[in-house]
Design a protein around this motif. Sequence first.
Motif, PDB file in Angstrom:
ATOM      1  N   PRO A  77      40.889  35.916  50.232  1.00  0.00           N
ATOM      2  CA  PRO A  77      41.015  36.050  48.777  1.00  0.00           C
ATOM      3  C   PRO A  77      41.907  34.953  48.203  1.00  0.00           C
ATOM      4  CG  PRO A  77      41.379  38.148  49.883  1.00  0.00           C
ATOM      5  CD  PRO A  77      41.374  37.111  50.954  1.00  0.00           C
ATOM      6  N   LYS A  78      41.528  34.438  47.057  1.00  0.00           N
ATOM      7  CA  LYS A  78      42.382  33.488  46.366  1.00  0.00           C
ATOM      8  C   LYS A  78      43.582  34.254  45.815  1.00  0.00           C
ATOM      9  CE  LYS A  78      40.611  30.080  44.053  1.00  0.00           C
ATOM     10  NZ  LYS A  78      39.833  29.256  43.089  1.00  0.00           N
ATOM     11  N   PRO A  79      44.784  33.767  46.039  1.00  0.00           N
ATOM     12  CA  PRO A  79      45.985  34.511  45.634  1.00  0.00           C
ATOM     13  C   PRO A  79      45.986  34.921  44.164  1.00  0.00           C
ATOM     14  CG  PRO A  79      46.592  32.653  47.023  1.00  0.00           C
ATOM     15  CD  PRO A  79      45.126  32.511  46.738  1.00  0.00           C
ATOM     16  N   LYS A  80      45.529  34.037  43.271  1.00  0.00           N
ATOM     17  CA  LYS A  80      45.617  34.320  41.838  1.00  0.00           C
ATOM     18  C   LYS A  80      44.608  35.355  41.364  1.00  0.00           C
ATOM     19  CE  LYS A  80      47.554  29.869  40.408  1.00  0.00           C
ATOM     20  NZ  LYS A  80      47.358  28.655  39.572  1.00  0.00           N
ATOM     21  N   THR A  81      43.577  35.633  42.166  1.00  0.00           N
ATOM     22  CA  THR A  81      42.525  36.551  41.716  1.00  0.00           C
ATOM     23  C   THR A  81      42.327  37.743  42.669  1.00  0.00           C
ATOM     24  OG1 THR A  81      40.872  35.114  42.770  1.00  0.00           O
ATOM     25  CG2 THR A  81      41.275  34.776  40.414  1.00  0.00           C
ATOM     26  N   LYS A  82      43.352  38.017  43.494  1.00  0.00           N
ATOM     27  CA  LYS A  82      43.259  39.147  44.435  1.00  0.00           C
ATOM     28  C   LYS A  82      42.996  40.467  43.712  1.00  0.00           C
ATOM     29  CE  LYS A  82      45.809  38.083  48.670  1.00  0.00           C
ATOM     30  NZ  LYS A  82      47.015  38.397  49.473  1.00  0.00           N
ATOM     31  N   LYS A  83      43.644  40.628  42.569  1.00  0.00           N
ATOM     32  CA  LYS A  83      43.519  41.888  41.821  1.00  0.00           C
ATOM     33  C   LYS A  83      42.080  42.106  41.368  1.00  0.00           C
ATOM     34  CE  LYS A  83      45.345  44.298  37.763  1.00  0.00           C
ATOM     35  NZ  LYS A  83      46.233  44.197  36.572  1.00  0.00           N
ATOM     36  N   GLN A  84      41.437  41.066  40.869  1.00  0.00           N
ATOM     37  CA  GLN A  84      40.060  41.204  40.407  1.00  0.00           C
ATOM     38  C   GLN A  84      39.109  41.423  41.572  1.00  0.00           C
ATOM     39  OE1 GLN A  84      39.135  41.734  37.479  1.00  0.00           O
ATOM     40  NE2 GLN A  84      36.912  41.678  37.738  1.00  0.00           N
ATOM     41  N   LEU A  85      39.392  40.806  42.711  1.00  0.00           N
ATOM     42  CA  LEU A  85      38.566  41.038  43.896  1.00  0.00           C
ATOM     43  C   LEU A  85      38.618  42.508  44.293  1.00  0.00           C
ATOM     44  CD1 LEU A  85      36.806  39.992  46.218  1.00  0.00           C
ATOM     45  CD2 LEU A  85      38.914  39.483  47.479  1.00  0.00           C
ATOM     46  N   ALA A  86      39.800  43.115  44.209  1.00  0.00           N
ATOM     47  CA  ALA A  86      39.947  44.535  44.540  1.00  0.00           C
ATOM     48  C   ALA A  86      39.130  45.402  43.584  1.00  0.00           C
ATOM     49  CB  ALA A  86      41.420  44.935  44.491  1.00  0.00           C
ATOM     50  N   VAL A  87      39.096  45.024  42.304  1.00  0.00           N
ATOM     51  CA  VAL A  87      38.308  45.765  41.319  1.00  0.00           C
ATOM     52  C   VAL A  87      36.825  45.692  41.681  1.00  0.00           C
ATOM     53  CG1 VAL A  87      37.537  45.775  38.902  1.00  0.00           C
ATOM     54  CG2 VAL A  87      39.964  45.461  39.438  1.00  0.00           C
ATOM     55  N   VAL A  88      36.348  44.474  41.967  1.00  0.00           N
ATOM     56  CA  VAL A  88      34.928  44.294  42.297  1.00  0.00           C
ATOM     57  C   VAL A  88      34.581  45.044  43.579  1.00  0.00           C
ATOM     58  CG1 VAL A  88      33.140  42.604  42.870  1.00  0.00           C
ATOM     59  CG2 VAL A  88      34.853  42.055  41.129  1.00  0.00           C
ATOM     60  N   LYS A  89      35.459  44.998  44.561  1.00  0.00           N
ATOM     61  CA  LYS A  89      35.207  45.680  45.841  1.00  0.00           C
ATOM     62  C   LYS A  89      35.057  47.182  45.648  1.00  0.00           C
ATOM     63  CE  LYS A  89      36.966  45.921  50.575  1.00  0.00           C
ATOM     64  NZ  LYS A  89      38.006  45.442  51.516  1.00  0.00           N
ATOM     65  N   LYS A  90      35.933  47.770  44.837  1.00  0.00           N
ATOM     66  CA  LYS A  90      35.877  49.211  44.575  1.00  0.00           C
ATOM     67  C   LYS A  90      34.580  49.585  43.859  1.00  0.00           C
ATOM     68  CE  LYS A  90      38.548  52.895  42.301  1.00  0.00           C
ATOM     69  NZ  LYS A  90      37.479  53.353  41.364  1.00  0.00           N
ATOM     70  N   LEU A  91      34.199  48.770  42.865  1.00  0.00           N
ATOM     71  CA  LEU A  91      32.977  49.049  42.116  1.00  0.00           C
ATOM     72  C   LEU A  91      31.725  48.883  42.975  1.00  0.00           C
ATOM     73  CD1 LEU A  91      33.957  47.288  38.776  1.00  0.00           C
ATOM     74  CD2 LEU A  91      33.647  49.759  39.111  1.00  0.00           C
ATOM     75  N   LEU A  92      31.760  47.936  43.906  1.00  0.00           N
ATOM     76  CA  LEU A  92      30.616  47.754  44.809  1.00  0.00           C
ATOM     77  C   LEU A  92      30.385  48.992  45.665  1.00  0.00           C
ATOM     78  CD1 LEU A  92      31.067  44.025  45.925  1.00  0.00           C
ATOM     79  CD2 LEU A  92      29.027  44.986  44.829  1.00  0.00           C
ATOM     80  N   LYS A  93      31.457  49.650  46.069  1.00  0.00           N
ATOM     81  CA  LYS A  93      31.318  50.862  46.880  1.00  0.00           C
ATOM     82  C   LYS A  93      30.677  51.987  46.074  1.00  0.00           C
ATOM     83  CE  LYS A  93      35.158  50.033  50.074  1.00  0.00           C
ATOM     84  NZ  LYS A  93      36.506  50.486  50.534  1.00  0.00           N
ATOM     85  N   GLU A  94      30.983  52.012  44.755  1.00  0.00           N
ATOM     86  CA  GLU A  94      30.479  53.089  43.900  1.00  0.00           C
ATOM     87  C   GLU A  94      29.051  52.823  43.421  1.00  0.00           C
ATOM     88  OE1 GLU A  94      33.254  53.202  40.708  1.00  0.00           O
ATOM     89  OE2 GLU A  94      34.954  53.806  41.965  1.00  0.00           O
ATOM     90  N   ALA A  95      28.624  51.583  43.432  1.00  0.00           N
ATOM     91  CA  ALA A  95      27.348  51.209  42.820  1.00  0.00           C
ATOM     92  C   ALA A  95      26.149  51.688  43.627  1.00  0.00           C
ATOM     93  CB  ALA A  95      27.292  49.699  42.654  1.00  0.00           C
ATOM     94  N   ASP A  96      25.099  52.061  42.898  1.00  0.00           N
ATOM     95  CA  ASP A  96      23.819  52.378  43.523  1.00  0.00           C
ATOM     96  C   ASP A  96      22.918  51.142  43.555  1.00  0.00           C
ATOM     97  OD1 ASP A  96      24.382  55.225  43.740  1.00  0.00           O
ATOM     98  OD2 ASP A  96      24.147  55.272  41.553  1.00  0.00           O
ATOM     99  N   ALA A  97      23.108  50.250  42.579  1.00  0.00           N
ATOM    100  CA  ALA A  97      22.304  49.022  42.485  1.00  0.00           C
ATOM    101  C   ALA A  97      23.199  47.903  41.944  1.00  0.00           C
ATOM    102  CB  ALA A  97      21.107  49.239  41.571  1.00  0.00           C
ATOM    103  N   ILE A  98      22.832  46.664  42.294  1.00  0.00           N
ATOM    104  CA  ILE A  98      23.673  45.506  41.945  1.00  0.00           C
ATOM    105  C   ILE A  98      22.814  44.444  41.266  1.00  0.00           C
ATOM    106  CG2 ILE A  98      25.182  43.682  42.858  1.00  0.00           C
ATOM    107  CD1 ILE A  98      25.524  45.565  45.357  1.00  0.00           C
ATOM    108  N   VAL A  99      23.362  43.860  40.200  1.00  0.00           N
ATOM    109  CA  VAL A  99      22.724  42.716  39.537  1.00  0.00           C
ATOM    110  C   VAL A  99      23.670  41.520  39.648  1.00  0.00           C
ATOM    111  CG1 VAL A  99      21.880  41.739  37.365  1.00  0.00           C
ATOM    112  CG2 VAL A  99      21.393  44.144  37.939  1.00  0.00           C
ATOM    113  N   HIS A 100      23.198  40.499  40.300  1.00  0.00           N
ATOM    114  CA  HIS A 100      23.949  39.248  40.526  1.00  0.00           C
ATOM    115  C   HIS A 100      23.747  38.344  39.303  1.00  0.00           C
ATOM    116  CE1 HIS A 100      24.676  35.206  41.981  1.00  0.00           C
ATOM    117  NE2 HIS A 100      24.656  35.499  43.277  1.00  0.00           N
ATOM    118  N   ALA A 101      24.847  38.021  38.602  1.00  0.00           N
ATOM    119  CA  ALA A 101      24.755  37.178  37.404  1.00  0.00           C
ATOM    120  C   ALA A 101      25.684  35.972  37.526  1.00  0.00           C
ATOM    121  CB  ALA A 101      25.077  37.990  36.151  1.00  0.00           C
ATOM    122  N   GLY A 102      25.616  35.319  38.693  1.00  0.00           N
ATOM    123  CA  GLY A 102      26.319  34.055  38.831  1.00  0.00           C
ATOM    124  C   GLY A 102      25.635  32.983  37.993  1.00  0.00           C
TER     125      GLY A 102
END
Length: 640
Positions: A77-102
Amino acid sequence: MILYIAEKPSLARAMAEVLPKPQQKGDGFIRLANGDVVTWCIGHLLEQAEPDAYDPAFKQWRREHLPIIPDDWKLVPKPKTKKQLAVVKKLLKEADAIVHAGDPDREGQLLVDEVISYCKVSAAKREGVQRCLISDLNPAAVKKSLAALKPNTDFVPLSVSALARSRADWLYGINMTRLCTLAGRSMGYNGVLSVGRVQTPVLGLVVRRDRDIADFQPKPFYEVQALLHTEGDEQFRAKWQPSEACQPWQDEEGRVLSRALAENVIRRITDQPGRVLAADSKRQRIAPPLPYNLSALQIDAARRFGLSAKRVLDLCQGLYERHKLITYPRSDNRYLPAEHFAQGPSVLAAIAAVCPALASATAQADTGIRGRAWNDGKVEAHHAIIPTTRKTDGSRLSEDERRIYELVARQYTAQFYPHQELDEKKVEVEVAGGRFLAKARQQRVAGWKALFAQGREEQQDDDELQSHLPALKAGDKVHCLRGELQEKQTQAPRPFTDATLLSAMTHIARYVTDAGLKKILRDTDGLGTEATRAGIIELLFSRGFLERRGRQIHATEAGSRLIDSLPESATTPDMTARWEAVLDAISRKQAGYRQFMEELQGQLPALIDSLRPESFRGLQGGKPPRPRRAAIKGRRRAKA
């Protein structure tokens, strides 16, 4: 619950704007009325691990450690964005489907894919990921993209290609940077001597240009003009075309170096009859210049306003994300989808509202004209940079933002103007056995050129181009009144500027002699990508390898010594061309990741052994490296 993962917060907000309301804003996400969630990355949330993550001994830079080649690649994880990575990780566990919008490019594909993989999303859920390609942040365009989702599995080769480039850049950059920095340190230089697959050939361009200028010795050369008189009592000039017999007195570019030879031609032709060998006249129709990609926009902005590549990219990001006035700016494409043609009137109306200076031009545009810009066959992940349909008060823009918007808007408006039409004439004349050529060009229909009447210089390859020639045909007689000697001096190459260095990076094939590599570099559009070129140039300045003198760009002593220390293959575009050819083939399933990486690993020892440390002898100065940043990864950092 559907989880939408955007590349950056601005894109997430644009998506949420067209999704079910009311919405609840959370810490790092937006929950929609139907329970779905939009979250975001902040550029790359992950980065390649430093060498000491593979072996603590690598924390110390030592020659005996090289080459460092990971057995099992690690992302951290990039040090400055660790918090946001944790948010995304938690939401990925809860999700039934994912849409990639890179973002709609190779790097944007990898950016979200690597987060999904790092967070250990199940294989079944990964198979169902959908891909959303957004290049315009206005609601209508975003809504349309969300309605046209594609299976993310279709883009796996694109992601693998980006991963191969990322890891290869790490291998090459880490090992060669450590090697050169250690060599420089042994000779007394205290700074980081960074090496990269793209940055070093760019530096090599500047170093070689500086040396060509320093070593240049001007030489006189001679041209002969014949002043000719026609039977219709008209006069014109024609330039002497030396024959093969003159080659011993010419340089490699065909310039005559012998004054005596030129004077002899003058004596032979003065007051002598001549005849027209051939006369050709044709109407040339020139299509409007295509809409901009990022490099073309950066080059024009540098030429017209002296703006650096990074400054232009930053301004474009603001116009795209904050003002929503232009489409995705990191595009490498200059064409538009056919379906965009119908938006012409709406875009032109927006241009008139945002930029009153172009109101007259948009009013005179003919939206029935459909030119070469609209071509589905030329559009891939993203299209050219154009204005959006958003209408806003242009006075809210800064002066530089207004300049960039106006460039983009004028280029788009030109698509709805007729071709420029020119009459071109050529007359070939024989006098006393010598051949002479006269050319003329006259504009008949301004067409789109009327939009560029100010600020864009007419480019002419022939300094003797005339505006008018008499009406002549083969066999007509002429009389040479006299020959005129023109003595000129060969000119040194010009120092690079932001515009010309960007142009060199974009059209790097002209600096390569190998025909096969020339084609690769033409097809892959040069050194670096639209997203990275500005950062590469700025990196060379920040490392102390380049410096500015007014608008000119020159290499420093450290930059010159670094180029001297490396094998030629590391300082020319050739290696990059070979890489890009394979990376492009990987993205099209025509080559494999494993073979590419194994070949690079096999080449590293020879590259390391070829360094010439003595090139750094006597080099002083430099700043010591920061602890964590051993080498530049070359990965773009998207703005929030």
